[in-house]
Design a protein around this motif. Structure first.
Motif, PDB file in Angstrom:
ATOM      1  N   PRO A  99       0.804  -1.229   0.000  1.00 10.18           N
ATOM      2  CA  PRO A  99       0.000   0.000   0.000  1.00 10.18           C
ATOM      3  C   PRO A  99       0.840   1.285   0.000  1.00 10.18           C
ATOM      4  N   GLU A 100       1.977   1.288   0.697  1.00  8.86           N
ATOM      5  CA  GLU A 100       2.809   2.492   0.735  1.00  8.86           C
ATOM      6  C   GLU A 100       3.428   2.782  -0.639  1.00  8.86           C
ATOM      7  N   THR A 101       3.935   1.746  -1.289  1.00 10.90           N
ATOM      8  CA  THR A 101       4.523   1.923  -2.626  1.00 10.90           C
ATOM      9  C   THR A 101       3.438   2.304  -3.627  1.00 10.90           C
ATOM     10  N   GLU A 102       2.274   1.702  -3.517  1.00 11.17           N
ATOM     11  CA  GLU A 102       1.166   2.049  -4.424  1.00 11.17           C
ATOM     12  C   GLU A 102       0.758   3.508  -4.245  1.00 11.17           C
ATOM     13  N   SER A 103       0.614   3.942  -3.008  1.00 15.62           N
ATOM     14  CA  SER A 103       0.243   5.331  -2.735  1.00 15.62           C
ATOM     15  C   SER A 103       1.323   6.298  -3.205  1.00 15.62           C
ATOM     16  N   ALA A 104       2.586   5.976  -2.943  1.00  8.15           N
ATOM     17  CA  ALA A 104       3.692   6.832  -3.381  1.00  8.15           C
ATOM     18  C   ALA A 104       3.784   6.881  -4.906  1.00  8.15           C
ATOM     19  N   THR A 105       3.490   5.766  -5.568  1.00  8.64           N
ATOM     20  CA  THR A 105       3.499   5.744  -7.031  1.00  8.64           C
ATOM     21  C   THR A 105       2.393   6.636  -7.575  1.00  8.64           C
ATOM     22  N   GLN A 106       1.218   6.572  -6.963  1.00  9.21           N
ATOM     23  CA  GLN A 106       0.114   7.424  -7.403  1.00  9.21           C
ATOM     24  C   GLN A 106       0.463   8.895  -7.182  1.00  9.21           C
ATOM     25  N   TRP A 107       1.059   9.209  -6.017  1.00 17.89           N
ATOM     26  CA  TRP A 107       1.501  10.589  -5.765  1.00 17.89           C
ATOM     27  C   TRP A 107       2.480  11.022  -6.837  1.00 17.89           C
ATOM     28  N   TRP A 108       3.455  10.167  -7.155  1.00 15.29           N
ATOM     29  CA  TRP A 108       4.488  10.455  -8.153  1.00 15.29           C
ATOM     30  C   TRP A 108       3.847  10.717  -9.516  1.00 15.29           C
ATOM     31  N   GLN A 109       2.907   9.863  -9.902  1.00 16.08           N
ATOM     32  CA  GLN A 109       2.243  10.012 -11.196  1.00 16.08           C
ATOM     33  C   GLN A 109       1.448  11.318 -11.265  1.00 16.08           C
ATOM     34  N   GLU A 110       0.738  11.634 -10.199  1.00 15.39           N
ATOM     35  CA  GLU A 110      -0.032  12.885 -10.163  1.00 15.39           C
ATOM     36  C   GLU A 110       0.899  14.093 -10.125  1.00 15.39           C
ATOM     37  N   HIS A 111       1.972  14.003  -9.363  1.00 12.68           N
ATOM     38  CA  HIS A 111       2.951  15.086  -9.236  1.00 12.68           C
ATOM     39  C   HIS A 111       3.529  15.470 -10.594  1.00 12.68           C
ATOM     40  N   TYR A 112       3.765  14.483 -11.445  1.00 12.74           N
ATOM     41  CA  TYR A 112       4.342  14.738 -12.768  1.00 12.74           C
ATOM     42  C   TYR A 112       3.292  14.847 -13.872  1.00 12.74           C
ATOM     43  N   GLY A 113       2.015  14.848 -13.496  1.00 12.46           N
ATOM     44  CA  GLY A 113       0.948  15.072 -14.466  1.00 12.46           C
ATOM     45  C   GLY A 113       0.712  13.934 -15.445  1.00 12.46           C
ATOM     46  N   LEU A 114       1.006  12.708 -15.039  1.00 12.74           N
ATOM     47  CA  LEU A 114       0.783  11.567 -15.922  1.00 12.74           C
ATOM     48  C   LEU A 114      -0.706  11.198 -15.940  1.00 12.74           C
ATOM     49  N   THR A 115      -1.198  10.805 -17.097  1.00 11.48           N
ATOM     50  CA  THR A 115      -2.613  10.427 -17.194  1.00 11.48           C
ATOM     51  C   THR A 115      -2.868   9.074 -16.538  1.00 11.48           C
ATOM     52  N   ASP A 116      -1.876   8.169 -16.578  1.00  6.18           N
ATOM     53  CA  ASP A 116      -1.983   6.895 -15.852  1.00  6.18           C
ATOM     54  C   ASP A 116      -1.551   7.175 -14.416  1.00  6.18           C
ATOM     55  N   ASN A 117      -2.516   7.491 -13.550  1.00  4.57           N
ATOM     56  CA  ASN A 117      -2.158   7.861 -12.173  1.00  4.57           C
ATOM     57  C   ASN A 117      -2.935   7.036 -11.150  1.00  4.57           C
ATOM     58  N   ASP A 118      -2.951   5.728 -11.385  1.00  6.88           N
ATOM     59  CA  ASP A 118      -3.676   4.828 -10.499  1.00  6.88           C
ATOM     60  C   ASP A 118      -2.775   4.038  -9.563  1.00  6.88           C
ATOM     61  N   GLY A 119      -1.489   4.368  -9.522  1.00  7.09           N
ATOM     62  CA  GLY A 119      -0.569   3.664  -8.639  1.00  7.09           C
ATOM     63  C   GLY A 119       0.035   2.414  -9.247  1.00  7.09           C
TER      64      GLY A 119
END
Length: 179
Positions: A99-119
């Motif tokens: 869950p921590e890696t999934e949440s951090a991945t989603q944060w990372w994707q949103e932070h960089y404006g990626l359209t695939d931002n589901d973690g």
């Protein structure tokens, strides 16, 4: 040409053909048997064709540890069950896509404006991250220039290597093995 010389010539041709065929097949067989982060070719194109990482895909692997190193380098944050945000730390580079890696991945994707931002780490995330790869340096070193810090990897014989928790021995970044 005598029958004997013709037979020798045919055998030589057959053996040379088999040897050539064997050389052509051997590298492909070796490449097919490796199931990890590819480090062949130009560093800036290393991650453009990697597999998905998620809680369902290669969740326990050194490939996940490599991705977690990217999260750590970029200062990713993860959200706990209470809604509090935490920095993704070096101790979380453990090769477990929870869950921590999934949440951090989603944060990372949103932070960089990626359209695939589901973690889920997909081609879009891999390709975006590879922009900050530099090297190779002496000994096969590759550096990821993150927003907060740099992390180092190695490429040896076309295989990426990563350190769990950023310390200890280099581990081959397999998709199906951790540690």
């Amino acid at each position: 040409m005598s029958m004997r010389k013709r037979a020798v010539a045919m055998m030589t041709a057959a053996l040379l053909g088999a040897g050539t065929f064997g050389l052509a097949v051997a590298p492909a067989a070796d490449a097919a048997s490796y199931h990890g982060i590819d480090g062949n070719g130009v560093v800036s194109d290393d991650w453009q064709d990697e597999e998905n990482l998620s809680v369902d895909d290669h969740a326990n692997s050194n490939a996940t540890a490599l991705w977690e190193s990217v999260l750590y380098a970029d200062g990713a944050k993860w959200q706990d069950e209470d809604g509090d945000w935490h920095n993704f730390g070096k101790s979380q580079i453990d090769g477990s896509f929870g869950p921590e890696t999934e949440s951090a991945t989603q944060w990372w994707q949103e932070h960089y404006g990626l359209t695939d931002n589901d973690g889920v780490v997909t081609d879009q995330s891999w390709e975006f991250a590879q922009q900050w790869l530099h090297g190779p340096f002496s000994g096969g070193g590759v550096r990821y220039h993150g927003d907060r810090r740099d992390v180092d990897f190695k490429r040896v014989s076309g295989k990426y290597r990563v350190k769990l928790r950023g310390t200890g021995p280099w581990r081959i970044a397999y998709y199906d093995q951790v540690g």
